[in-house]
Design an enzyme around this catalytic site. Structure first.
Site, mmCIF file in Angstrom:
data_model
loop_
_atom_site.group_PDB
_atom_site.id
_atom_site.type_symbol
_atom_site.label_atom_id
_atom_site.label_comp_id
_atom_site.label_asym_id
_atom_site.label_seq_id
_atom_site.Cartn_x
_atom_site.Cartn_y
_atom_site.Cartn_z
ATOM 1 N N SER A 86 -64.158 82.794 -4.644
ATOM 2 C CA SER A 86 -62.970 82.359 -3.886
ATOM 3 C C SER A 86 -62.038 83.486 -3.477
ATOM 4 C CB SER A 86 -62.227 81.321 -4.710
ATOM 5 O OG SER A 86 -63.139 80.342 -5.094
ATOM 6 N N ARG B 255 -66.580 79.689 -14.303
ATOM 7 C CA ARG B 255 -67.242 78.465 -14.760
ATOM 8 C C ARG B 255 -68.685 78.429 -14.296
ATOM 9 N NH1 ARG B 255 -65.151 73.117 -13.942
ATOM 10 N NH2 ARG B 255 -65.561 73.645 -11.796
ATOM 11 N N ASP C 34 -64.112 78.447 -2.307
ATOM 12 C CA ASP C 34 -63.770 77.206 -3.026
ATOM 13 C C ASP C 34 -63.310 76.072 -2.107
ATOM 14 O OD1 ASP C 34 -61.437 78.636 -2.547
ATOM 15 O OD2 ASP C 34 -60.603 78.380 -4.551
#
Ligand code: BGC
Length: 436
Positions: A137, A73, A191
């Site tokens: 992450s 994203r 994250d």
């Protein structure tokens, strides 16, 4: 079903996690945390992140990249100060197999190309300097706020040539290759750290960040610095034969033991292994021909467990529909009830292990819960499973009694991306102040 009741009881017992079991996990977690912090042998890496909880007054326009699951994203957002986020644009790009398991260069080149597409769609210039927060992450040993090398892949990733490398350098090289030189990574963020920072931007009492999604992990504040625990690798847990089998057949054998018992990537597979065993022992689906699909690894997705566990129709018709999809054309209501029970057992254990981990982290900071703690939490499993969050809360109540109300679990959606922008803002501010 001769003997099957006994077999079920045995399975049920092996998945139960008593209050004492949770207390034991907390104790072992504390020991592993201490060893990890001292850089002694431990399953917990306890990685310093070089960031603290934000002040809430960070301002400016930032880009955040979020890489850590099947989607990549990109976010563009404006921080308004006073803990407020203004205009936010986000775009999702799907990673396919060749990015996840191919050459590392493929992965980073793809990311850079997505950024180019994003910049074009958002009509962004190639001149305006724009700091980016890069949420990556995976277990990364940070060497600074904007540098760190990958220790190992998790969650099914295996892109070659990345382990041991500085992932920021890899990204910047790929950006260079696309002719993008105005955007610079000013923060590399896990994250969980993004999630704690996103919540912390509006509330400084936030001191724990948790993700329970495809993977799982937690972070917390220790001596003014956020520590990425990498709790997915915790290994002092009582395992069943199904856990061992899953681990043995996995591509990262021996590591991420807690993650394999808790996170969305694996819960469906644990349930499937139990069901497969019951089918093999002729306890289940005796009227249905042995199914090929059911024998296929990872065919029972964790999302299906959510559907099954929230099925309250008298005939468990949604469960029936899913079982058909898995190739089980005929099942009795009794059998469907059993499937539902097994999924419940597996997800309940996962939520109780998560609760124990959260309890361990909070009590590491404040052994008697003297003050309030906000736990910023995100992740598809936590958010979407019908009972997961409730089960965590009730397990915490068992552990802490009335003091549980000092722990506030707050769902922090999209925290990882937003938080990366907030951390990029902190860094940009520090650099600005230093330049003055
Ligand atoms: C990774 C962590 C990450 C977690 C949640 C784990 O597999 O090792 O770094 O925070 O997944 O996405």
């Amino acid at each position: 079903m001769m003997g099957s009741d006994k077999m079920l009881q045995r399975i049920e017992k092996s998945f139960a996690l008593s209050l004492n079991d949770m207390r034991k996990i907390i104790k072992d977690f504390h020991a592993e945390m201490r060893n990890g912090l001292l850089r002694q042998k431990s399953s917990l890496k306890m990685i310093p992140t070089y960031v603290n909880i934000p002040a809430g007054n960070e301002k400016g326009r930032f880009i955040a990249l979020d890489l850590g699951g099947t989607n990549f994203r990109i976010l563009k957002l404006e921080l308004m100060g006073k803990g407020k986020i203004g205009d936010l644009k986000a775009r999702k790009f799907v990673l396919d197999k060749k990015h996840i398991t191919g050459k590392g260069k493929n992965l980073f080149d793809f990311v850079a190309r997505c950024i180019k597409v994003f910049m074009k769609k958002e009509k962004m210039s190639y001149d305006e300097k724009m700091p980016i927060g890069f949420t990556f992450s995976f277990p990364v040993e940070q060497t600074g706020i904007a540098s760190g090398h990958l220790l190992r892949w998790t969650k099914g990733f295996s892109a070659r040539g990345v382990i041991g490398m500085d992932v920021v350098k890899l990204l910047e090289k790929a950006l260079d290759g696309e002719g993008i030189s105005n955007i610079k990574v000013s923060a590399l963020v896990n994250d969980t750290v993004g999630t704690i920072a996103a919540r912390g931007y509006e509330n400084r009492n936030c001191d724990v960040g948790v993700i329970i999604g495809t993977g799982t992990n937690g972070c917390y504040v220790e001596n003014q610095m956020i520590i990425n625990i990498e709790w997915g690798n915790f290994n002092k847990l009582k395992r069943t034969s199904y856990d061992m089998q899953l681990d043995k057949e996995s591509d990262n054998r021996g590591s991420q033991i807690l993650e394999k018992m808790v996170s969305g990537m694996y819960l469906g597979e644990i349930s499937r292994l139990i069901l497969e065993d019951l089918v093999r022992k002729k306890t289940l689906f005796r009227k249905s021909p042995p199914s090929i699909i059911f024998a296929k690894k990872y065919s029972l997705k964790t999302e299906y467990m959510s559907i099954i566990e929230s099925d309250s129709s008298p005939n468990l018709s949604r469960t029936n529909m899913l079982l058909r999809r898995l190739g089980i054309s005929k099942s009795s209501l009794e059998e469907r009830k059993l499937v539902k029970k097994i999924c419940g057992m597996v997800s309940r254990r996962a939520s109780r292990i998560s609760a124990a981990a959260i309890a361990a982290v909070v009590t590491k900071m404040d052994s008697n819960l003297y003050r309030k703690h906000i736990v910023a939490i995100d992740g598809s499993l936590y958010e979407k499973h019908p009972h997961f969050s409730k089960n965590i809360k009730s397990a915490l109540r068992e552990i802490f009694g009335r003091k549980t109300n000092r722990i506030d679990m707050m769902l922090t959606k999209d925290g990882s991306g937003k938080g990366a922008a907030v951390i990029a803002a902190i860094t940009a501010k520090v650099e600005e102040d230093a330049a003055e």
